[in-house]
Every structure is written in C-alpha cells, then in structure tokens.
Design a protein around this motif. Structure first.
Motif, PDB file in Angstrom:
ATOM      1  N   LYS A  36      -5.499  -4.637  -1.029  1.00  0.00           N
ATOM      2  CA  LYS A  36      -4.323  -3.788  -1.270  1.00  0.00           C
ATOM      3  C   LYS A  36      -3.673  -4.138  -2.597  1.00  0.00           C
ATOM      4  O   LYS A  36      -3.261  -3.245  -3.347  1.00  0.00           O
ATOM      5  CB  LYS A  36      -3.312  -3.938  -0.128  1.00  0.00           C
ATOM      6  N   VAL A  37      -3.572  -5.406  -2.918  1.00  0.00           N
ATOM      7  CA  VAL A  37      -2.999  -5.836  -4.199  1.00  0.00           C
ATOM      8  C   VAL A  37      -3.887  -5.362  -5.342  1.00  0.00           C
ATOM      9  O   VAL A  37      -3.406  -4.845  -6.356  1.00  0.00           O
ATOM     10  CB  VAL A  37      -2.814  -7.371  -4.233  1.00  0.00           C
ATOM     11  N   LYS A  38      -5.195  -5.513  -5.156  1.00  0.00           N
ATOM     12  CA  LYS A  38      -6.137  -5.079  -6.175  1.00  0.00           C
ATOM     13  C   LYS A  38      -6.038  -3.564  -6.387  1.00  0.00           C
ATOM     14  O   LYS A  38      -6.020  -3.078  -7.521  1.00  0.00           O
ATOM     15  CB  LYS A  38      -7.552  -5.461  -5.748  1.00  0.00           C
ATOM     16  N   GLN A  39      -5.937  -2.817  -5.294  1.00  0.00           N
ATOM     17  CA  GLN A  39      -5.819  -1.352  -5.385  1.00  0.00           C
ATOM     18  C   GLN A  39      -4.498  -0.958  -6.038  1.00  0.00           C
ATOM     19  O   GLN A  39      -4.452  -0.032  -6.846  1.00  0.00           O
ATOM     20  CB  GLN A  39      -5.928  -0.745  -3.985  1.00  0.00           C
ATOM     21  N   SER A  40      -3.424  -1.668  -5.712  1.00  0.00           N
ATOM     22  CA  SER A  40      -2.127  -1.377  -6.334  1.00  0.00           C
ATOM     23  C   SER A  40      -2.158  -1.662  -7.830  1.00  0.00           C
ATOM     24  O   SER A  40      -1.594  -0.899  -8.622  1.00  0.00           O
ATOM     25  CB  SER A  40      -1.028  -2.211  -5.677  1.00  0.00           C
ATOM     26  N   ASN A  41      -2.807  -2.747  -8.226  1.00  0.00           N
ATOM     27  CA  ASN A  41      -2.929  -3.058  -9.653  1.00  0.00           C
ATOM     28  C   ASN A  41      -3.749  -1.990 -10.370  1.00  0.00           C
ATOM     29  O   ASN A  41      -3.420  -1.595 -11.493  1.00  0.00           O
ATOM     30  CB  ASN A  41      -3.566  -4.428  -9.855  1.00  0.00           C
ATOM     31  N   PHE A  42      -4.800  -1.526  -9.719  1.00  0.00           N
ATOM     32  CA  PHE A  42      -5.616  -0.458 -10.296  1.00  0.00           C
ATOM     33  C   PHE A  42      -4.793   0.817 -10.465  1.00  0.00           C
ATOM     34  O   PHE A  42      -4.844   1.475 -11.503  1.00  0.00           O
ATOM     35  CB  PHE A  42      -6.834  -0.198  -9.408  1.00  0.00           C
ATOM     36  N   ALA A  43      -4.001   1.150  -9.424  1.00  0.00           N
ATOM     37  CA  ALA A  43      -3.143   2.347  -9.498  1.00  0.00           C
ATOM     38  C   ALA A  43      -2.113   2.198 -10.615  1.00  0.00           C
ATOM     39  O   ALA A  43      -1.821   3.166 -11.331  1.00  0.00           O
ATOM     40  CB  ALA A  43      -2.461   2.580  -8.160  1.00  0.00           C
ATOM     41  N   LEU A  44      -1.577   1.012 -10.774  1.00  0.00           N
ATOM     42  CA  LEU A  44      -0.597   0.768 -11.842  1.00  0.00           C
ATOM     43  C   LEU A  44      -1.246   0.952 -13.215  1.00  0.00           C
ATOM     44  O   LEU A  44      -0.651   1.560 -14.104  1.00  0.00           O
ATOM     45  CB  LEU A  44      -0.015  -0.638 -11.714  1.00  0.00           C
ATOM     46  N   GLU A  45      -2.444   0.450 -13.399  1.00  0.00           N
ATOM     47  CA  GLU A  45      -3.155   0.634 -14.661  1.00  0.00           C
ATOM     48  C   GLU A  45      -3.405   2.114 -14.934  1.00  0.00           C
ATOM     49  O   GLU A  45      -3.278   2.572 -16.067  1.00  0.00           O
ATOM     50  CB  GLU A  45      -4.476  -0.137 -14.654  1.00  0.00           C
ATOM     51  N   GLN A  46      -3.778   2.869 -13.891  1.00  0.00           N
ATOM     52  CA  GLN A  46      -3.999   4.304 -14.050  1.00  0.00           C
ATOM     53  C   GLN A  46      -2.712   5.004 -14.482  1.00  0.00           C
ATOM     54  O   GLN A  46      -2.735   5.889 -15.336  1.00  0.00           O
ATOM     55  CB  GLN A  46      -4.512   4.918 -12.745  1.00  0.00           C
ATOM     56  N   VAL A  47      -1.590   4.611 -13.906  1.00  0.00           N
ATOM     57  CA  VAL A  47      -0.303   5.202 -14.274  1.00  0.00           C
ATOM     58  C   VAL A  47       0.013   4.898 -15.735  1.00  0.00           C
ATOM     59  O   VAL A  47       0.470   5.769 -16.475  1.00  0.00           O
ATOM     60  CB  VAL A  47       0.821   4.695 -13.334  1.00  0.00           C
ATOM     61  N   LYS A  48      -0.258   3.664 -16.160  1.00  0.00           N
ATOM     62  CA  LYS A  48      -0.004   3.300 -17.557  1.00  0.00           C
ATOM     63  C   LYS A  48      -0.889   4.105 -18.505  1.00  0.00           C
ATOM     64  O   LYS A  48      -0.429   4.579 -19.539  1.00  0.00           O
ATOM     65  CB  LYS A  48      -0.235   1.805 -17.772  1.00  0.00           C
ATOM     66  N   ILE A  49      -2.160   4.263 -18.139  1.00  0.00           N
ATOM     67  CA  ILE A  49      -3.082   5.047 -18.963  1.00  0.00           C
ATOM     68  C   ILE A  49      -2.622   6.496 -19.030  1.00  0.00           C
ATOM     69  O   ILE A  49      -2.606   7.113 -20.103  1.00  0.00           O
ATOM     70  CB  ILE A  49      -4.517   4.932 -18.411  1.00  0.00           C
ATOM     71  N   ASN A  50      -2.210   7.054 -17.888  1.00  0.00           N
ATOM     72  CA  ASN A  50      -1.716   8.438 -17.859  1.00  0.00           C
ATOM     73  C   ASN A  50      -0.451   8.584 -18.694  1.00  0.00           C
ATOM     74  O   ASN A  50      -0.246   9.609 -19.354  1.00  0.00           O
ATOM     75  CB  ASN A  50      -1.465   8.888 -16.428  1.00  0.00           C
ATOM     76  N   GLN A  51       0.404   7.569 -18.679  1.00  0.00           N
ATOM     77  CA  GLN A  51       1.634   7.618 -19.464  1.00  0.00           C
ATOM     78  C   GLN A  51       1.314   7.663 -20.957  1.00  0.00           C
ATOM     79  O   GLN A  51       1.882   8.476 -21.694  1.00  0.00           O
ATOM     80  CB  GLN A  51       2.513   6.407 -19.159  1.00  0.00           C
ATOM     81  N   VAL A  52       0.401   6.813 -21.401  1.00  0.00           N
ATOM     82  CA  VAL A  52       0.022   6.787 -22.815  1.00  0.00           C
ATOM     83  C   VAL A  52      -0.620   8.117 -23.215  1.00  0.00           C
ATOM     84  O   VAL A  52      -0.312   8.676 -24.277  1.00  0.00           O
ATOM     85  CB  VAL A  52      -0.930   5.599 -23.101  1.00  0.00           C
ATOM     86  N   ALA A  53      -1.492   8.641 -22.347  1.00  0.00           N
ATOM     87  CA  ALA A  53      -2.149   9.918 -22.647  1.00  0.00           C
ATOM     88  C   ALA A  53      -1.121  11.038 -22.736  1.00  0.00           C
ATOM     89  O   ALA A  53      -1.197  11.901 -23.621  1.00  0.00           O
ATOM     90  CB  ALA A  53      -3.196  10.234 -21.585  1.00  0.00           C
ATOM     91  N   THR A  54      -0.137  11.042 -21.835  1.00  0.00           N
ATOM     92  CA  THR A  54       0.908  12.067 -21.861  1.00  0.00           C
ATOM     93  C   THR A  54       1.757  11.945 -23.117  1.00  0.00           C
ATOM     94  O   THR A  54       2.080  12.950 -23.751  1.00  0.00           O
ATOM     95  CB  THR A  54       1.795  11.956 -20.598  1.00  0.00           C
ATOM     96  N   GLU A  55       2.097  10.722 -23.490  1.00  0.00           N
ATOM     97  CA  GLU A  55       2.865  10.519 -24.719  1.00  0.00           C
ATOM     98  C   GLU A  55       2.095  11.046 -25.931  1.00  0.00           C
ATOM     99  O   GLU A  55       2.673  11.718 -26.788  1.00  0.00           O
ATOM    100  CB  GLU A  55       3.173   9.028 -24.907  1.00  0.00           C
ATOM    101  N   GLN A  56       0.805  10.759 -25.988  1.00  0.00           N
ATOM    102  CA  GLN A  56       0.000  11.230 -27.116  1.00  0.00           C
ATOM    103  C   GLN A  56      -0.112  12.749 -27.123  1.00  0.00           C
ATOM    104  O   GLN A  56      -0.061  13.371 -28.183  1.00  0.00           O
ATOM    105  CB  GLN A  56      -1.385  10.584 -27.075  1.00  0.00           C
ATOM    106  N   ARG A  57      -0.239  13.363 -25.934  1.00  0.00           N
ATOM    107  CA  ARG A  57      -0.278  14.835 -25.868  1.00  0.00           C
ATOM    108  C   ARG A  57       1.038  15.433 -26.342  1.00  0.00           C
ATOM    109  O   ARG A  57       1.052  16.429 -27.072  1.00  0.00           O
ATOM    110  CB  ARG A  57      -0.572  15.298 -24.433  1.00  0.00           C
ATOM    111  N   LEU A  58       2.143  14.841 -25.939  1.00  0.00           N
ATOM    112  CA  LEU A  58       3.452  15.351 -26.363  1.00  0.00           C
ATOM    113  C   LEU A  58       3.645  15.211 -27.875  1.00  0.00           C
ATOM    114  O   LEU A  58       4.180  16.112 -28.523  1.00  0.00           O
ATOM    115  CB  LEU A  58       4.572  14.634 -25.607  1.00  0.00           C
TER     116      LEU A  58
END
Length: 103
Positions: A36-58
């Motif tokens: 569960k911790v590993k999955q949560s860390n993976f989800a957090l990394e995905q959110v960070k990647i999505n945030q950077v991608a969204t910032e670059q798109r904007l």
C-alpha cells in the motif's frame, strides 16, 4: 505411582506440557502495508508527473495565445497601413488624369 514419577513432575497440578509461547505476528499484514505504501508512492509520483505536464501544456498554450495575438495585431496594423495608402492614392490624382486648375 510415585509423586516424582508423574507426568507433571513434582507438582501434578501444574503440568509441564502446557508450557508454550503464543505469539501473534501478522505475517501478511506487513507485506500488504508495504504494498500500500509502495502503491501510494507510485500514485504520488504520477500526480507529480501529471502536474509538470499540465504546467508545460499551460505554458505552451499561453505562448501560443500570445503569438496568435501578436500576429493578429501585426496583421491589423498592416491592413490599417494598406487602407491608409489606398485612401491616400485615391485622393491624389493619377498621372494620367488631367489636372484642371482654376484661373
């Protein structure tokens, strides 16, 4: 039967066969918790990647809008100058039109 030769030893009311240790260790819960911790860390990394991608798109969208606005403004100014030149050319007599001057 001798008191010392009984299966419980010297004190038959306290049998040695009941001695033991009971240990409750959840074998699978620590592995599940780790997953569960590993999955949560993976989800957090995905959110960070999505945030950077969204910032670059904007940023890209803002630059595109700025470029389109600047291009539209330049086109407007070019059309404005063209209109001013066309109006000026129409007001001025051409070389083939005879100029009539009053006396």
């Amino acid at each position: 039967m001798d008191r010392h030769s009984s299966p419980g030893g010297a004190y038959p009311f306290f049998p040695t066969t009941l001695w033991g240790l009971q240990l409750n260790v959840p074998i699978f819960s620590s592995g599940m918790r780790y997953q569960k911790v590993k999955q949560s860390n993976f989800a957090l990394e995905q959110v960070k990647i999505n945030q950077v991608a969204t910032e670059q798109r904007l940023i890209t969208m803002a630059e595109k809008s700025r470029t389109e606005t600047r291009s539209a403004y330049d086109n407007f100014k070019t059309e404005e100058r063209t209109l001013a030149l066309a109006t000026f050319s129409n007001e001025r007599p051409s070389s083939s039109t005879p100029v009539v001057r009053p006396f």
